[in-house]
Enzyme design. Structure first.
Site, PDB file in Angstrom:
ATOM      1  N   HIS A 146       0.586   8.227   2.408  1.00 49.95           N
ATOM      2  CA  HIS A 146       1.187   6.948   2.805  1.00 49.95           C
ATOM      3  C   HIS A 146       2.549   6.813   2.123  1.00 49.95           C
ATOM      4  CE1 HIS A 146       1.868   2.601   3.099  1.00 49.95           C
ATOM      5  NE2 HIS A 146       1.057   2.645   4.145  1.00 49.95           N
ATOM      6  N   GLU A 148       4.123   4.387   0.783  1.00 55.65           N
ATOM      7  CA  GLU A 148       4.107   3.641  -0.481  1.00 55.65           C
ATOM      8  C   GLU A 148       3.591   4.507  -1.617  1.00 55.65           C
ATOM      9  OE1 GLU A 148       1.870  -0.068  -2.679  1.00 55.65           O
ATOM     10  OE2 GLU A 148       2.061  -0.170  -0.494  1.00 55.65           O
ATOM     11  N   CYS A 217      -1.400  -6.793  -3.025  1.00 55.76           N
ATOM     12  CA  CYS A 217      -0.513  -7.946  -2.882  1.00 55.76           C
ATOM     13  C   CYS A 217      -1.252  -9.151  -2.311  1.00 55.76           C
ATOM     14  CB  CYS A 217       0.710  -7.581  -2.048  1.00 55.76           C
ATOM     15  SG  CYS A 217       0.440  -7.576  -0.277  1.00 55.76           S
ATOM     16  N   ASN A 247      -2.465  -1.873   5.868  1.00 56.97           N
ATOM     17  CA  ASN A 247      -3.092  -3.188   5.745  1.00 56.97           C
ATOM     18  C   ASN A 247      -3.817  -3.591   7.026  1.00 56.97           C
ATOM     19  OD1 ASN A 247      -1.457  -5.553   7.196  1.00 56.97           O
ATOM     20  ND2 ASN A 247       0.023  -4.042   6.485  1.00 56.97           N
TER      21      ASN A 247
END
Length: 330
Positions: A146, A148, A217, A247
């Site tokens: 990913h 991130e 988050c 997400n």
């Protein structure tokens, strides 16, 4: 004498035949764009205003084809690597974050660049640096490949951070209870799955140190909490999001974990009418990269087949706003 009565009866029968079946639509709140996504999109738009087209964007600014295509139409050019960008062209780094080597290379080439990394991802980057300064080896919980994860792992030197995805991965770690360890997590993970992995880590390594506040988050947590509200009362949950959106995929998993059938869709056109067979209630949400207009598009599509009654179930209120980079404000 009986003709008017017969006409009314025929009309009643016709109305019954054309009347659409009812459908209860439970819409999750919060849903859709988070503050980091809003900021990232605005950064690309402001960059186009300031520098003119084309503005290059390294990787998809956010994981949503609709958003990316809209920005392409305005003059954004999306690339995967910096070497695809001319030296004299401005470039924006995506909301997912980039390894330290990327801005370093941009500086070496004297490029104009704007960092659209979500501030909550940047916070994880700073935590990684601090943990390394303390002499700790980082166990990073995230999904391999990913953007991130690549960006966060690229904040430190090779060999200073180890990626785990599952409890099974934790059991394979080579460290001992004498090693100085810490952990961080990707910001868009399943809250429940991550808690289980952290529990496995702390059980095996009691000395491991975590961040002061969880890295997942607020937007990810809130959207999962909202799905937990709509899923138990739904026969089917629709999640609007991209297949490469972490997400959004987690929202599907949350609904399925609660025993509800769930499907990931990108647009209303993805909906198969047969999905509605035997369904009286549908739950609807959108990942953090999906704009609200796609939600309304899905509602309009469902209204074509059913008499839809909308209800919004609120799990949390969101008022977070992130500032733009100074170079786009001054």
């Amino acid at each position: 004498m009986n003709a008017p009565l017969q006409s009314r009866e025929t009309g009643d029968i016709s109305d019954e035949m054309t009347k659409k079946p009812s459908l209860t639509l439970l819409i999750a709140a919060p849903r859709g764009f988070c503050a980091g996504v809003d900021r990232a999109i605005e950064i690309v738009e402001k960059s186009l205003e300031r520098y003119g087209a084309p503005v290059y964007v390294r990787h998809e600014i956010v994981h949503n084809k609709f958003v990316v295509d809209a920005l392409k139409a305005k003059g954004a050019v999306f690339v995967e690597e910096l070497d695809e960008v001319p030296d004299d062209a401005p470039v924006v780094f995506s909301a997912h974050g980039v390894p330290k080597s990327v801005p370093a290379e941009a500086q070496r080439r004297q490029m104009i660049y704007v960092d659209a990394t979500c501030p909550l991802v940047s916070k994880v980057h700073r935590q990684a640096e601090r943990q390394i300064e303390k002499g700790q080896h980082i166990i990073f919980i995230g999904h391999a490949g990913h953007p991130e994860v690549i960006g966060t792992m690229g904040q430190v030197e090779d060999g200073q951070i180890t990626l785990v995805e599952t409890i099974e991965d934790v059991q394979q770690l080579p460290f001992t209870t004498e090693d100085s360890l810490s952990y961080l997590t990707q910001t868009t993970l399943s809250v429940d799955d991550t808690a289980e992995v952290i529990e496995a880590l702390t059980e095996r390594y009691p000395q491991i140190v975590g961040p002061k506040a969880e890295d997942i988050c607020y937007a990810t947590s809130n959207r999962q909490a909202a799905v937990k509200r709509i899923a138990p009362a739904s026969d089917l949950v629709l999640v609007i999001g991209a297949p490469n959106s972490s997400n959004s995929l987690r929202l599907v998993e949350v609904a399925e974990r609660m025993g509800t059938s769930a499907k990931l869709i990108q647009r209303a056109s993805d909906i198969d009418p047969s999905w509605l067979d035997g369904v009286g209630t549908i739950g609807l949400t959108a990942g953090a990269s999906a704009p609200e207009m796609l939600v309304r598009e899905v509602v309009a599509r469902l209204n074509e087949w059913r008499d839809v009654e909308e209800r919004t179930l609120v799990a949390a209120e969101e008022k977070m706003v992130f500032k733009l980079p100074r170079q786009l404000v001054d």
